[in-house]
Design a protein around this motif. Structure first.
Motif, short mmCIF file in Angstrom:
data_model
loop_
_atom_site.label_atom_id
_atom_site.label_comp_id
_atom_site.label_asym_id
_atom_site.label_seq_id
_atom_site.Cartn_x
_atom_site.Cartn_y
_atom_site.Cartn_z
N PHE A 238 41.30 49.36 26.99
CA PHE A 238 41.61 49.11 28.39
C PHE A 238 40.82 50.04 29.29
O PHE A 238 40.31 51.08 28.87
N VAL A 239 40.73 49.66 30.56
CA VAL A 239 40.20 50.51 31.61
C VAL A 239 41.07 50.30 32.84
O VAL A 239 41.43 49.17 33.17
N ALA A 240 41.46 51.40 33.51
CA ALA A 240 42.26 51.34 34.72
C ALA A 240 41.41 51.76 35.90
O ALA A 240 40.69 52.76 35.83
N VAL A 241 41.49 51.02 36.99
CA VAL A 241 40.66 51.24 38.17
C VAL A 241 41.53 51.41 39.40
O VAL A 241 42.42 50.60 39.66
N GLN A 242 41.25 52.48 40.14
CA GLN A 242 41.87 52.64 41.45
C GLN A 242 41.00 51.92 42.47
O GLN A 242 39.81 52.21 42.60
N LEU A 243 41.57 50.98 43.19
CA LEU A 243 40.81 50.21 44.16
C LEU A 243 40.41 51.07 45.34
O LEU A 243 41.07 52.06 45.66
N GLY A 244 39.34 50.68 46.01
CA GLY A 244 38.89 51.44 47.16
C GLY A 244 39.91 51.45 48.28
O GLY A 244 39.98 52.39 49.07
N ALA A 245 40.70 50.38 48.37
CA ALA A 245 41.76 50.29 49.37
C ALA A 245 42.81 49.30 48.86
O ALA A 245 42.50 48.39 48.09
N ARG A 246 44.04 49.50 49.28
CA ARG A 246 45.13 48.60 48.91
C ARG A 246 44.84 47.22 49.48
O ARG A 246 44.47 47.09 50.66
N GLY A 247 45.00 46.18 48.67
CA GLY A 247 44.66 44.86 49.17
C GLY A 247 45.33 43.73 48.41
O GLY A 247 46.01 43.95 47.39
N LEU A 248 45.16 42.51 48.93
CA LEU A 248 45.63 41.29 48.29
C LEU A 248 44.50 40.73 47.44
O LEU A 248 43.43 40.38 47.96
N ILE A 249 44.72 40.64 46.14
CA ILE A 249 43.69 40.17 45.21
C ILE A 249 43.69 38.66 45.17
O ILE A 249 44.72 38.03 44.94
N GLY B 143 37.32 39.20 22.55
CA GLY B 143 37.83 37.86 22.26
C GLY B 143 38.70 37.34 23.39
O GLY B 143 38.68 36.15 23.71
N TRP B 144 39.47 38.25 24.01
CA TRP B 144 40.38 37.88 25.07
C TRP B 144 40.45 39.02 26.10
O TRP B 144 40.08 40.15 25.81
N ALA B 145 40.94 38.68 27.28
CA ALA B 145 41.13 39.69 28.32
C ALA B 145 42.42 39.39 29.08
O ALA B 145 42.82 38.23 29.22
N ARG B 146 43.04 40.45 29.58
CA ARG B 146 44.23 40.34 30.43
C ARG B 146 44.09 41.35 31.55
O ARG B 146 43.52 42.43 31.36
N VAL B 147 44.61 41.02 32.75
CA VAL B 147 44.52 41.92 33.89
C VAL B 147 45.91 42.17 34.45
O VAL B 147 46.69 41.23 34.67
N LEU B 148 46.22 43.44 34.66
CA LEU B 148 47.48 43.87 35.25
C LEU B 148 47.20 44.51 36.59
O LEU B 148 46.11 45.04 36.83
N GLY B 149 48.18 44.46 37.48
CA GLY B 149 48.05 45.10 38.78
C GLY B 149 49.22 46.01 39.06
O GLY B 149 50.29 45.87 38.46
N ALA B 150 49.03 46.96 39.95
CA ALA B 150 50.10 47.89 40.34
C ALA B 150 49.92 48.29 41.79
O ALA B 150 48.79 48.44 42.26
N ASP B 151 51.05 48.45 42.48
CA ASP B 151 51.04 48.93 43.86
C ASP B 151 51.63 50.32 43.83
O ASP B 151 52.85 50.50 43.79
N VAL B 152 50.76 51.33 43.80
CA VAL B 152 51.16 52.70 43.52
C VAL B 152 51.24 53.52 44.80
O VAL B 152 50.30 53.53 45.59
N PRO B 153 52.35 54.24 45.02
CA PRO B 153 52.45 55.10 46.21
C PRO B 153 51.41 56.21 46.15
O PRO B 153 50.99 56.64 45.07
N PRO B 154 50.94 56.68 47.30
CA PRO B 154 49.96 57.77 47.31
C PRO B 154 50.47 58.99 46.56
O PRO B 154 51.64 59.35 46.64
N GLY B 155 49.57 59.61 45.78
CA GLY B 155 49.93 60.82 45.06
C GLY B 155 50.54 60.60 43.71
O GLY B 155 50.81 61.56 42.97
N HIS B 156 50.79 59.35 43.32
CA HIS B 156 51.39 59.09 42.01
C HIS B 156 50.38 59.37 40.90
O HIS B 156 49.20 59.05 41.04
N ARG C 40 47.91 35.28 39.44
CA ARG C 40 49.32 34.93 39.56
C ARG C 40 49.92 35.66 40.76
O ARG C 40 50.14 36.86 40.70
N GLY C 41 50.16 34.95 41.85
CA GLY C 41 50.76 35.57 43.03
C GLY C 41 49.75 36.36 43.84
O GLY C 41 48.61 36.58 43.41
N LEU C 42 50.16 36.78 45.03
CA LEU C 42 49.28 37.53 45.93
C LEU C 42 49.98 38.77 46.46
O LEU C 42 50.01 39.02 47.66
N GLU C 43 50.55 39.55 45.56
CA GLU C 43 51.20 40.79 45.97
C GLU C 43 50.16 41.89 46.14
O GLU C 43 49.13 41.90 45.47
#
Length: 393
Positions: free
Chosen positions: A245-256, A272-285, A314-317
Motif C-alpha cells: 500500500f501507499v498512503a497519500v496526503q492530498l494537497g487540499a481537502r476535496g471531493l474526489i 493483479g488488483w487494486a483498491r482505494v480507501l479515503g479518509a477525512d482526517v482532522p488537522p494534526g492527526h 463510491r459516494g462524494l464525501e
C-alpha cells in the motif's frame, strides 16, 4: 539549520524513505521531472547548470573528456582568479515550503567548493533574470562548509513559501546535484475546478508506504506520463501477506470525482488488483501511523498491465487522504486523484498561503490597481485567520 554529511556510497545504498533526516521523504521541488528549472548561473564553463536538477544519481565516466576538460555530471565553474563567488538560481516546480536541502558533490574530489549557502525568494508570475538578481533573498542555509564527493544535507526551519532558490558556492567549483525537499504550496487561484488533488505540484505528499524496494512511491505523484518502468513505484515480490500500500496526503481537502491508476510500462510486474480507501482526517492527526477511519471509495478491482485505468468512486464525501492498496505486489507509474477542493477549505488554504508569503513577495492580484492595493493592505495585517477561526470538525 543543521547539517549532516553523508558519503555518496552511504546515500546510494540506503532506502531514501528511511534515511535521516525526515525531509528526504518529501518531494524534491527543484527536480526537472517535477518541473523545476535552472534559470540562471553566473558561470558554467566546465559543466552545465542544468545538471544540478537532473533526476537520478550523478554518473561518472572516468575517460570522458571534452575540449574544455573532464566531463562531469553536474555544474562546474572555472577557477576564480578574482574576488567573489559563483551562483545558480533554480525556479521550483511549484511554490513551496522548504524543509531540507541536499548539496551533492558526488565525484567532485579536488574541485568542489569549500563552502556553500542557499537562499530563497518568492515572486509572483514569471520574473525576469533582472528581477531575480535585484529582489530580496532570505537565507535558508547560511554559508557553511561542505565535503567533496558527499551528499551534504541541511535541515531548514522556515515555514514561509518560496518560488526560487539561489545556490552560492565559495569561491568556485563543482556541485553534482541540488535537491530542495519540501511541500508544494501552490497559488490558491490555481486550485479551482477539477484538479489532481494528489499531485506533487498541488501539495500532495506520500505519508506512508509498505515497500520501497525498487523505487520511491513519490514518483506516483509526478506530473505528466511516466517515461519508463523506472519512473514509477515498484515493490519487491511479496512472498507472504496479501498486499502492499501507499498512503497519500492530498494537497487540499476535496471531493474526489475519479481515480486514475496507471500501470504504463509495467507489463510482467503490474499488480493483479487494486483498491482505494479515503479518509477525512482532522488537522494534526498522526496519519503516518495509519490510525484513521478509512472508507472504501474504489472496491477491489482487477488491474491490467500497461494500462491507464479510470476508476469510478463510491459516494462524494470529502477526503484529506487516500490509501492505494495493490494485490499482492507490483508496480504503478502514476496515481491521480481528480476532484474539487472543498470551498471552505480553499478559503482557509488561501489565508494560510498569504500568511506564508515572505515580506518581499510582489503579488500581481489582477490588472486592477485598486485590487492590488487591497492585497497589499491585506498582507500588512498578517497573520490572517477566518472569522472566529473555528476549526473543521
Amino acid at each position: 539549520m543543521s547539517m549532516i554529511t553523508t558519503s555518496k556510497e552511504e546515500l546510494m545504498t540506503k532506502d531514501p524513505m528511511s534515511v535521516p533526516p525526515d525531509f528526504l521523504a518529501l518531494p524534491d521541488l527543484a527536480c526537472r521531472s517535477l518541473g523545476g528549472s535552472v534559470v540562471a548561473a553566473n558561470d558554467e564553463f566546465f559543466a552545465e547548470r542544468e545538471n544540478l536538477i537532473s533526476p537520478g544519481p550523478p554518473q561518472f565516466a572516468r575517460d570522458a573528456f571534452g575540449h574544455k576538460g573532464k566531463v562531469y555530471d553536474g555544474w562546474e565553474t572555472r577557477r576564480r582568479r578574482e574576488p567573489g563567488h559563483d551562483y545558480a538560481i533554480v525556479r521550483l516546480a511549484a511554490p513551496g515550503t522548504v524543509k531540507g536541502v541536499v548539496v551533492d558533490t558526488a565525484w567532485f574530489t579536488g574541485n568542489f567548493p569549500p563552502q556553500v549557502s542557499v537562499e530563497g525568494t518568492s515572486l509572483d508570475g514569471y520574473p525576469s533574470l533582472h528581477e531575480l538578481e535585484h529582489c530580496d533573498w532570505t537565507p535558508l542555509v547560511r554559508k557553511s562548509p561542505v565535503r567533496g564527493d558527499s551528499a551534504n544535507l541541511f535541515a531548514v526551519d522556515d515555514d514561509r513559501c518560496f518560488t526560487h532558490i539561489r545556490l552560492s558556492i565559495f569561491p568556485d567549483g563543482g556541485v553534482a546535484r541540488l535537491r530542495v525537499h519540501g511541500t508544494a504550496r501552490p497559488d490558491p487561484r490555481l486550485l479551482t475546478g477539477t484538479i489532481d488533488l494528489a499531485g506533487a505540484t498541488q501539495g500532495g505528499v506520500v505519508v506512508a508506504c509498505s515497500n520501497t524496494h525498487y523505487s520511491s512511491p513519490s514518483q506516483l505523484l509526478l506530473p505528466g506520463r511516466a517515461t519508463n518502468m523506472g519512473d514509477g513505484w515498484e515493490t519487491a515480490r511479496r512472498r507472504e501477506g496479501e498486499k502492499d500500500f501507499v498512503a497519500v496526503q492530498l494537497g487540499a481537502r476535496g471531493l474526489i470525482r475519479r481515480i486514475e491508476v496507471d500501470t504504463s510500462f509495467f507489463i510482467g510486474n503490474a499488480p493483479g488488483w487494486a483498491r482505494v480507501l479515503g479518509a477525512d482526517v482532522p488537522p494534526g492527526h498522526p496519519v503516518p501511523e495509519l490510525d484513521v477511519a478509512w472508507r472504501e471509495i474504489v472496491p477491489k478491482t482487477k488491474i491490467q498491465p500497461d494500462t491507464r485505468h479510470i476508476l469510478h468512486i463510491r459516494g462524494l464525501e470529502p477526503a484529506t487522504h487516500v490509501r492505494l492498496e495493490i494485490f499482492p505486489d507490483g508496480g504503478l507509474s502514476r496515481l491521480r486523484v481528480l476532484g474539487e477542493v472543498d470551498a471552505d477549505d480553499l478559503e482557509r488554504y488561501a489565508l494560510e498561503w498569504i500568511n506564508a508569503l515572505p515580506e518581499g513577495h510582489s503579488l500581481s492580484a489582477g490588472s486592477s490597481s485598486d485590487r492590488s492595493d487591497c492585497v497589499r493592505e491585506l498582507l500588512g495585517h498578517r497573520p490572517l485567520s477566518l472569522p472566529g477561526n473555528v476549526p473543521r470538525n
